[in-house]
Design an enzyme around this catalytic site. Sequence first.
Site, PDB file in Angstrom:
ATOM      1  N   TYR A   8      13.535  -8.460   9.331  1.00  0.00           N
ATOM      2  CA  TYR A   8      13.514  -9.206  10.595  1.00  0.00           C
ATOM      3  C   TYR A   8      12.234 -10.047  10.685  1.00  0.00           C
ATOM      4  CZ  TYR A   8      13.430  -9.788  15.745  1.00  0.00           C
ATOM      5  OH  TYR A   8      13.378 -10.279  17.017  1.00  0.00           O
ATOM      6  N   LYS A  56      11.478 -14.115  10.765  1.00  0.00           N
ATOM      7  CA  LYS A  56      10.727 -14.767  11.854  1.00  0.00           C
ATOM      8  C   LYS A  56       9.610 -15.648  11.283  1.00  0.00           C
ATOM      9  CE  LYS A  56      12.990 -13.406  15.487  1.00  0.00           C
ATOM     10  NZ  LYS A  56      13.936 -14.362  16.091  1.00  0.00           N
TER      11      LYS A  56
HETATM   12  N1  SER Z   1      12.480  -6.053  20.149  1.00  0.00           N
HETATM   13  C1  SER Z   1      12.383  -6.491  18.787  1.00  0.00           C
HETATM   14  C2  SER Z   1      12.613  -5.378  17.856  1.00  0.00           C
HETATM   15  O1  SER Z   1      12.249  -4.283  18.195  1.00  0.00           O
HETATM   16  C3  SER Z   1      11.040  -7.100  18.524  1.00  0.00           C
HETATM   17  O2  SER Z   1      11.176  -8.480  18.523  1.00  0.00           O
HETATM   18  O3  SER Z   1      13.122  -5.576  16.802  1.00  0.00           O
END
Ligand code: SER
Length: 308
Positions: A136, A140
């Site tokens: 993730y 980003k």
């Molecule tokens: N709320 C998100 C997550 O925990 C952080 O951007 O993946």
Amino acid sequence: MIGSSGQIGSELVPALREKYGNGNVIEADIKTPENLREKDLFISLDALNREALDKIVHECEVDTIYHMASILSATGEKMPQTAWNLNMNSLVNVLEVGRKHDVERIIWPSSIAAFGPSTPRENTPNDTILRPTTMYGVTKVAGELLVEYYFKKYGLDIRSMRLPGIVSSETLPGGGTTDYAVEIFYEAIKHKKYTCFVKETTMLPMMYMPDCIKSHIDLVEADGSRLRHRVFNVAGMSFTAGELAAEIRKHIPEFKIEYKPDFRQQIADSWPESIDDSWAREEWGWSPSYDLAGMTKDMIQKLSKKLK
Ligand code: SER
């Protein structure tokens, strides 16, 4: 708005409708929203389908795109390739369609997940080490670079903020590491107990939904001539899981919490504890309203009604 049925979209859409008029906001998601009304514009959209997105933007003469669709950190670790594919290719679709149709503005949130274990953890600056260890986070950082690239190369006005964990009462978050800060309220109200998947001492940056909505509207409306950057840290508050539990106990004294850290602990440990958002404050007047006490009180009030 792409990803309009998610945690943020489901509250940002009504806020935008209120501000710009019901007929001026289109919801687009692979999932049909639960409370769709006759007058709401909703289009079923797979964010990976560039042709379909192109058609909507062209035919509806879209001037602003909010791209909220994303696979979050915890789910992303279970299916990293799928997370890369969805998060990156949907962004590329938005950038390409935006460029082709001269879209005026795009908002695409980044995340505190862009930071990693080698980033300074306290009061993390905007311009710092970005070496995340989750897929993730990788998407980003790559996305932030694309945002800056498309702005510089094509003049596409795309703006981004690194959101912390978002706490809200309307729609549950899906598959994030900061989800405990939302689940804890549901469990405290329903069962008076919660098993938390991070340690009591884990501190992370968080934000209450009204401030999250405000950050989207303030950034989209910010005077472009004042913006010297494209990607902004935004802070709300920071607290440990233990401090959150203690605050909830002020309202629900019998609330009990246990800590059983799982794989998400490692993700949480790789993120900052607090954020320096001075660029956002200087360039577009960012200023959050909620602290831990104010948020907890409001969450408990709202959820108590909802869960009756
Ligand atoms: N709320 C998100 C997550 O925990 C952080 O951007 O993946």
